[in-house]
Design an enzyme around this catalytic site. Structure first.
Site, PDB file in Angstrom:
ATOM      1  N   HIS A 338     -64.554 -41.299  57.543  1.00  0.00           N
ATOM      2  CA  HIS A 338     -65.200 -42.198  58.506  1.00  0.00           C
ATOM      3  C   HIS A 338     -65.510 -41.453  59.805  1.00  0.00           C
ATOM      4  O   HIS A 338     -66.639 -41.503  60.314  1.00  0.00           O
ATOM      5  CB  HIS A 338     -64.278 -43.387  58.758  1.00  0.00           C
ATOM      6  CG  HIS A 338     -64.785 -44.384  59.745  1.00  0.00           C
ATOM      7  ND1 HIS A 338     -65.212 -45.646  59.372  1.00  0.00           N
ATOM      8  CD2 HIS A 338     -64.933 -44.331  61.096  1.00  0.00           C
ATOM      9  CE1 HIS A 338     -65.602 -46.307  60.457  1.00  0.00           C
ATOM     10  NE2 HIS A 338     -65.432 -45.527  61.517  1.00  0.00           N
ATOM     11  N   GLU A 339     -64.525 -40.747  60.349  1.00  0.00           N
ATOM     12  CA  GLU A 339     -64.740 -40.042  61.621  1.00  0.00           C
ATOM     13  C   GLU A 339     -65.704 -38.869  61.446  1.00  0.00           C
ATOM     14  O   GLU A 339     -66.527 -38.606  62.335  1.00  0.00           O
ATOM     15  CB  GLU A 339     -63.405 -39.571  62.197  1.00  0.00           C
ATOM     16  CG  GLU A 339     -62.381 -40.677  62.434  1.00  0.00           C
ATOM     17  CD  GLU A 339     -62.909 -41.855  63.248  1.00  0.00           C
ATOM     18  OE1 GLU A 339     -63.866 -41.679  64.021  1.00  0.00           O
ATOM     19  OE2 GLU A 339     -62.363 -42.964  63.094  1.00  0.00           O
ATOM     20  N   HIS A 342     -69.082 -40.198  61.710  1.00  0.00           N
ATOM     21  CA  HIS A 342     -69.562 -40.308  63.099  1.00  0.00           C
ATOM     22  C   HIS A 342     -70.125 -38.972  63.573  1.00  0.00           C
ATOM     23  O   HIS A 342     -71.198 -38.921  64.184  1.00  0.00           O
ATOM     24  CB  HIS A 342     -68.423 -40.748  64.011  1.00  0.00           C
ATOM     25  CG  HIS A 342     -68.085 -42.202  63.927  1.00  0.00           C
ATOM     26  ND1 HIS A 342     -69.045 -43.193  63.877  1.00  0.00           N
ATOM     27  CD2 HIS A 342     -66.884 -42.844  63.888  1.00  0.00           C
ATOM     28  CE1 HIS A 342     -68.458 -44.375  63.821  1.00  0.00           C
ATOM     29  NE2 HIS A 342     -67.142 -44.190  63.815  1.00  0.00           N
ATOM     30  N   HIS A 348     -71.168 -47.658  63.058  1.00  0.00           N
ATOM     31  CA  HIS A 348     -70.476 -48.656  62.251  1.00  0.00           C
ATOM     32  C   HIS A 348     -71.453 -49.579  61.531  1.00  0.00           C
ATOM     33  O   HIS A 348     -72.513 -49.909  62.057  1.00  0.00           O
ATOM     34  CB  HIS A 348     -69.532 -49.485  63.129  1.00  0.00           C
ATOM     35  CG  HIS A 348     -68.324 -48.729  63.574  1.00  0.00           C
ATOM     36  ND1 HIS A 348     -67.607 -49.047  64.705  1.00  0.00           N
ATOM     37  CD2 HIS A 348     -67.699 -47.647  63.035  1.00  0.00           C
ATOM     38  CE1 HIS A 348     -66.597 -48.207  64.839  1.00  0.00           C
ATOM     39  NE2 HIS A 348     -66.638 -47.344  63.838  1.00  0.00           N
ATOM     40  N   ASN A 411     -70.010 -27.597  40.268  1.00  0.00           N
ATOM     41  CA  ASN A 411     -69.213 -27.686  41.497  1.00  0.00           C
ATOM     42  C   ASN A 411     -70.058 -27.573  42.761  1.00  0.00           C
ATOM     43  O   ASN A 411     -69.531 -27.414  43.854  1.00  0.00           O
ATOM     44  CB  ASN A 411     -68.104 -26.624  41.502  1.00  0.00           C
ATOM     45  CG  ASN A 411     -68.643 -25.196  41.517  1.00  0.00           C
ATOM     46  OD1 ASN A 411     -69.847 -24.986  41.520  1.00  0.00           O
ATOM     47  ND2 ASN A 411     -67.745 -24.227  41.514  1.00  0.00           N
ATOM     48  N   LEU A 413     -71.818 -25.219  43.851  1.00  0.00           N
ATOM     49  CA  LEU A 413     -71.886 -23.867  44.404  1.00  0.00           C
ATOM     50  C   LEU A 413     -72.618 -22.973  43.410  1.00  0.00           C
ATOM     51  O   LEU A 413     -72.219 -22.882  42.249  1.00  0.00           O
ATOM     52  CB  LEU A 413     -70.486 -23.308  44.658  1.00  0.00           C
ATOM     53  CG  LEU A 413     -69.622 -24.056  45.678  1.00  0.00           C
ATOM     54  CD1 LEU A 413     -68.221 -23.459  45.696  1.00  0.00           C
ATOM     55  CD2 LEU A 413     -70.244 -24.004  47.053  1.00  0.00           C
ATOM     56  N   GLU A 415     -73.146 -19.836  41.671  1.00  0.00           N
ATOM     57  CA  GLU A 415     -72.294 -18.679  41.451  1.00  0.00           C
ATOM     58  C   GLU A 415     -72.981 -17.699  40.508  1.00  0.00           C
ATOM     59  O   GLU A 415     -74.069 -17.966  39.988  1.00  0.00           O
ATOM     60  CB  GLU A 415     -70.941 -19.143  40.889  1.00  0.00           C
ATOM     61  CG  GLU A 415     -70.198 -20.066  41.847  1.00  0.00           C
ATOM     62  CD  GLU A 415     -69.166 -20.949  41.168  1.00  0.00           C
ATOM     63  OE1 GLU A 415     -68.024 -20.949  41.626  1.00  0.00           O
ATOM     64  OE2 GLU A 415     -69.509 -21.631  40.194  1.00  0.00           O
ATOM     65  N   GLU A 418     -75.602 -18.360  37.449  1.00  0.00           N
ATOM     66  CA  GLU A 418     -76.250 -19.665  37.577  1.00  0.00           C
ATOM     67  C   GLU A 418     -77.573 -19.534  38.330  1.00  0.00           C
ATOM     68  O   GLU A 418     -77.682 -18.764  39.284  1.00  0.00           O
ATOM     69  CB  GLU A 418     -75.343 -20.651  38.319  1.00  0.00           C
ATOM     70  CG  GLU A 418     -74.025 -20.931  37.622  1.00  0.00           C
ATOM     71  CD  GLU A 418     -73.121 -21.868  38.429  1.00  0.00           C
ATOM     72  OE1 GLU A 418     -72.175 -22.408  37.837  1.00  0.00           O
ATOM     73  OE2 GLU A 418     -73.368 -22.041  39.640  1.00  0.00           O
ATOM     74  N   ASP A 421     -77.071 -25.144  41.007  1.00  0.00           N
ATOM     75  CA  ASP A 421     -75.901 -25.986  40.738  1.00  0.00           C
ATOM     76  C   ASP A 421     -76.013 -27.219  41.612  1.00  0.00           C
ATOM     77  O   ASP A 421     -75.772 -27.165  42.818  1.00  0.00           O
ATOM     78  CB  ASP A 421     -74.594 -25.241  41.018  1.00  0.00           C
ATOM     79  CG  ASP A 421     -73.377 -25.941  40.411  1.00  0.00           C
ATOM     80  OD1 ASP A 421     -73.392 -27.198  40.396  1.00  0.00           O
ATOM     81  OD2 ASP A 421     -72.441 -25.260  39.965  1.00  0.00           O
TER      82      ASP A 421
END
EC number: 3.4.24.-
Length: 614
Positions: A338-339, A342, A348, A411, A413, A415, A418, A421
């Protein structure tokens, strides 16, 4: 790769009373399961005996009598490649280590044949975490029974709350626009630069600080605190996949010999002090994008956290404070998500905001419903923030050769081996990338990048990085790659800012701007007489260091040593002000390339002719 298949026999044992005390609290209704491990090698898999924790695991068990299969993949992106930890000895000495974390025990997962399922599990000592099954959240953790593999499975609603008062976020003013304007945000006409920014994967390198109250709360046990924070970050990483944002832990600091700032029950005061400490201290020690303080402080009223809004990448304000308000790490992770939301420009939720659950992450009242979905409002606000502000630090991603653990498709990333991804098949929204193989789809040249548009390389000559200022050059796509070429600058020594400076490595270093950066918007360069202190060769005045010794400036070089400013504040009378910190003595020196006289610039503490400097 060795794959572990674990079958959990689900003999539901008789309850030992109407409730049980677990790490999460008192649970009134639960099932007891007893995991039994069965190993199997899949075709083509290679056994890696040096690994303690497998890359991929499956768990087969039942919930409410129904069989389920839980697929888990090690969260390879949980830690950054340069992850480090710091704590303090009783006498205050800073102890920093780079622990090996590639073979860790934190996993993400899904339930077979349930497209909306998810899981975040620690497999360090049994199975601990949560999984979502058919829209309902379940928790699992080992029972502390000697010589037993028994685990408890239960729902959040069966946990007795110690404090029934709902926890709130401390952010007071949201300035939320109407439902109509929120919908229009997704219809904005974007520039090519904005569209490329949105399409580029984001990577947030997070630093976590645990205060002295946390250190005492968990019995001064560094291992326990690490495990808690790793669990929280594993959940945070999972939550932000919804935005194609990868959250990695780059640094953990535990204030084990006392707090480095004063903590107050007023969350806004603590956040202000923490942000200033971050800029003054932590930013000089560890490169990162965002810092979260996990505190044992009981904030005033129902406040469980507070974060600055729309401040990602700012040296002071890309920060938040989160109270360790619940024994369930999942709920603390929701507060941190949540923070962090922000910090990423989200405010909110209002009544018209929806996420398909009873409560969404950005609700002012922190969710206890087990939902970790962002609302339509949050998604649009985050999109608008990214379009308008385009914070640059979160575009810096790890090189595929920096990732030290074996590659895992899914994932997020890219790598070795690949092409792309885009996350697991359930998360992937990229039509250019095959989520199952991490290869480009047929006919695609690329999947993402500043020079990739609709799966094809952008034509040569297309601007991919505009000139930031007069000392920078616009960079152009080559037509042969999805990546924007390396940043190109104007030549060093070219006059800039109306001849008040000379270009140096793409910027225009000017003393006045350096004073503003250190002392505020009213600051100016001090009188010439102040710079004579640089001829003394002391902490407050020197030109360079040799073997740790401070070398005094020659008379012609005094404006290439310590920077002297005047902050122009009425209450301050000293006309010769410097910025000095023993931890980083060189901060507050005149920047290299700064104009020191007409036709001259500072290089290595000397004022030299601009025509010969470069």
């Amino acid at each position: 790769m060795q794959v572990l298949l674990i079958t959990i026999s689900l003999a539901v044992l008789p309850y030992l009373g109407s409730s049980i005390i677990l790490e999460s609290g008192i649970v009134n209704d639960y099932e007891v399961v007893n995991p039994q491990k069965v190993t199997a090698m899949l075709k083509g898999a290679v056994k890696q005996p040096e690994q303690k924790y497998e890359d991929t695991m499956q768990y087969e068990f039942k919930v409410k009598g129904e069989p389920v299969v839980l697929h888990l993949e090690k969260n390879k992106g949980l830690f950054s490649e340069d992850y480090s930890e710091t704590h303090y000895s009783p006498d205050g000495r800073e102890i920093t280590t780079n622990p090996p974390v590639e073979d860790h025990c934190y996993y993400h997962g899904r339930i077979q044949n349930d497209a909306d399922s998810s899981a975040s599990i620690s497999a360090c000592n049994g199975l601990k975490g949560h999984f979502k099954l058919r829209g309902e959240m379940y928790f699992i953790e080992p029972l502390k029974i000697p010589d037993s593999e028994a685990h408890a499975v239960y729902k959040y609603e069966n946990i007795e709350e110690e404090d029934e008062a709902p926890k709130m976020c401390g952010v007071k003013h949201t300035n939320r626009e109407s439902d109509k304007s929120i919908k229009k945000a997704s219809q904005l006409n974007l520039t090519p630069e904005q569209q490329r920014y949105l399409n580029t994967p984001k990577h947030i390198k997070v630093a976590i600080v645990a205060d002295y109250l946390i250190f005492r709360k968990y019995g001064r046990n560094l291992f326990t605190i690490r495990a808690k924070i790793y669990e929280i970050l594993n959940i945070l990483n999972e939550i932000y996949k919804a935005f194609n944002i990868h959250v990695a832990l780059v640094f953990l600091e535990i204030w084990s010999n006392g707090d480095k700032i004063n903590l107050f029950p007023a969350a806004n005061v603590t956040l202000d002090l923490f942000g200033k400490w971050r800029e003054r201290d932590l930013m000089n020690r560890k490169n990162h994008d965002n810092t979260q303080l996990l505190t044992g402080m009981n904030f005033d009223g129902p406040t469980a956290g507070l974060g600055y809004v729309g401040t990602m990448c700012h040296p002071q304000f890309s920060a938040a404070v989160v109270q360790d308000h619940n024994k369930i790490n999942f709920l603390v992770a929701l507060a941190m998500a949540h923070e962090l939301g922000h910090n990423l420009g989200m405010t909110h939720d209002e009544q018209f905001c929806t996420c398909g659950a009873k409560s969404c992450i950005m609700s002012a009242t922190l969710s206890c419903e087990g939902s970790y979905r962002f609302s339509n409002c949050s998604r649009e606000e985050n999109r608008r923030y990214l379009i308008n502000k385009m914070p640059q630090c979160i575009l810096i991603k790890p090189s595929r050769t920096d990732i030290v653990s074996p590659p895992v498709c899914g994932n997020s990333l890219v790598e070795v081996g690949e092409d792309c991804d885009c996350g697991s098949p359930g998360y992937c929204r990229n039509p250019c990338c095959n989520a199952a193989t991490c290869k480009l789809t047929p006919g695609s040249q690329c999947a993402d990048g500043e020079c990739c548009d609709q799966c094809r390389f952008t034509r040569a000559g297309t601007e991919c990085r505009p000139a930031r200022d007069e000392c920078d050059k616009a960079d152009l796509c080559t037509g042969q790659s999805a990546e924007c070429p390396a940043d190109q600058f104007q030549r060093n020594g070219q006059p800039c800012q109306n001849n008040s400076g000379y270009c140096y490595n793409g910027i225009c270093p000017v003393m006045r701007n350096q004073c503003i950066s250190l002392f505020g918007s009213r600051a100016i360069v001090a009188e010439d007489a102040c710079f004579q202190f640089n001829s003394l060769g002391i902490d407050y005045g020197y030109c360079r260091k040799e073997n740790g010794r401070k070398i005094p400036c020659a008379p012609e070089d005094v404006k290439c040593g310590r920077l002297y400013c005047f902050d122009n504040l009425p209450e301050h009378k000293n006309p010769c002000q410097i910025f000095y910190t023993p931890r980083d003595e060189d901060k507050g020196m005149v920047d290299p390339g700064t104009k020191c006289e007409n036709g001259k610039v500072c290089i290595n503490g000397k004022c030299v002719d601009v025509n010969t400097a470069y």
